[in-house]
Design a protein around this motif. Structure first.
Motif, PDB file in Angstrom:
ATOM      1  N   ALA A 165       0.725  -1.080   0.022  1.00 20.71           N
ATOM      2  CA  ALA A 165      -0.081  -0.177   0.035  1.00 20.71           C
ATOM      3  C   ALA A 165       0.968   1.168  -0.125  1.00 20.71           C
ATOM      4  O   ALA A 165       1.758   1.263   0.458  1.00 20.71           O
ATOM      5  N   GLN A 208      -3.679   7.925  -3.072  1.00 22.62           N
ATOM      6  CA  GLN A 208      -2.795   6.473  -3.473  1.00 22.62           C
ATOM      7  C   GLN A 208      -2.693   6.406  -4.929  1.00 22.62           C
ATOM      8  O   GLN A 208      -3.575   7.128  -5.772  1.00 22.62           O
ATOM      9  N   THR A 228      -9.507   1.680   0.512  1.00 24.28           N
ATOM     10  CA  THR A 228      -9.096   2.076  -0.629  1.00 24.28           C
ATOM     11  C   THR A 228      -9.793   3.442  -1.024  1.00 24.28           C
ATOM     12  O   THR A 228     -11.173   3.455  -1.156  1.00 24.28           O
TER      13      THR A 228
END
Length: 370
Positions: free
Chosen positions: A217, A230, A276
């Motif tokens: 991650a 992200q 997420t």
């Protein structure tokens, strides 16, 4: 706090900018103690072993390197991430001033500190130089990086220069890059989490291995929509503003799934819990800092730390709820904007800091919380 006397001088803090060299890094050695890496003043990166009292034992080794990024350890040794001199070649810039072209490398060492292999994770070499179309290298742009491991492979996530042909000249852009190297020092081609370029423009790149999802991650700070995100593909964690005060902190696992990251906007520090994409819990802390540090701290807790005058202030948080645990306290070492606290399996956390001179480093250890 322990003063570690060094066999070779360490580079000073300098201006602490995101393009300046990083002076030191520390990592837990699973067999006990730590590995301490520091950037010498002689074009070498040094590696020494610390015992469980944070005392240097044995003779440090060294590797060619002009900038230290991170060190990570495992039961048979570890990896240090560093930069070296590269070649810009004969290409022509479309504008701006030239800068040295450099390369990023993982260097694998065994449990005695001796080098086993090295692998470039930028792509210069052979017929490709820095000013060739398609080059991925380290320029003056933000290029700091971090390491993570799945127990077999190592991943490096770092800022990278991106060369793009523009007619008869080239433009140099900036983004970030993630590459995975296997136990034999070979690039893992097509790894599902790796990428040529993720966030752009990018800074404060952070990475962690998540054994629950079997994925790496990552988060970055980026001026693409001015946010903590992200990468690859972009997913917003927290919305920010491009006013020069947007900085990421660190990334840790949340105990019930997902992650926590610390970040700062306008000098105010926030904690974000996410899985997420967008954060599902925001904690607005009382910390006033541009560059917070965050580290896992024992079972179910995390430690937030930040510069406070000539020392570091710290606060423990519950990693499930984001609530404070106990009172704020002081860590009596000098802060550096881009250095990292590291978690230890005994529940402590350690931070490498400037010593009393250029021949020492202070290891500040926050002992386990009862």
């Amino acid at each position: 706090m322990t003063e570690v006397k060094l066999s070779a001088a360490v580079t000073g803090y300098g201006r602490e900018g995101d393009t300046e060299p990083l002076p030191m890094a520390v990592a837990e050695r699973p067999a006990g103690g730590s590995w301490l890496a520091w950037l010498g003043t002689d074009g070498r990166v040094y590696l020494g072993r610390l015992d469980c009292d944070d005392k240097l034992v044995g003779t440090p080794t060294s590797f060619a390197g002009i900038d230290l990024q991170d060190v990570h350890a495992d039961r048979t040794g570890g990896v240090v991430l560093l930069t070296r001199k590269g070649d810009c070649g004969g290409g022509k810039l479309c504008g701006g001033s030239s800068s040295p072209c450099r390369t990023m490398h993982m260097v694998r060492f065994d449990d005695t500190g001796r080098q086993v292999w090295e692998r470039q994770v930028t792509n210069l070499g052979g017929s490709r130089t820095g000013y060739d179309d398609g080059a991925r290298f380290v320029w003056w742009y933000q290029h700091h990086g971090r390491l993570a491991t799945d127990g077999k492979n190592y991943a490096a996530y770092f800022g990278v220069a991106i060369t793009v042909r523009n007619g008869s000249c080239v433009d140099i852009h900036e983004g970030d890059r993630m590459q995975v190297v296997d136990a034999n020092g070979k690039l893992v081609s097509g790894h599902r989490d790796s990428f040529e370029v993720g966030c752009s423009h990018s800074w404060t790149t952070r990475i962690v291995w998540d054994p629950r999802t079997s994925h790496y991650a990552m988060v970055c700070a980026t001026d693409n929509a001015c946010r903590i995100a992200q990468p690859d593909p972009y997913r917003t964690v927290a919305a920010g503003a491009c006013d020069g005060s947007l900085f990421g902190g660190d990334l840790v696992l949340a105990p019930t799934g997902g992650y926590w990251t610390a970040w700062s906007q306008g000098g105010g520090v926030r904690l974000e819990r996410f899985t997420t994409g967008r954060s599902n819990l925001t904690v607005r802390t009382t910390a006033k800092s541009s560059h917070p540090h965050l580290v896992s701290y024992g079972t179910g807790r995390m430690l937030l730390a930040w510069a406070s005058g000539s020392s570091i202030a710290a606060q423990v948080y519950d990693a499930a709820t984001g609530k404070t645990v106990g009172a704020k306290f002081t860590v009596n070492v000098k802060d550096h904007d881009y250095l990292a606290f590291k978690a230890y399996s005994d529940g402590s956390a350690a931070y490498p800091a400037a010593g009393g001179g250029n021949r020492s480093i202070r290891i500040a250890r926050v002992l386990p919380l009862a």
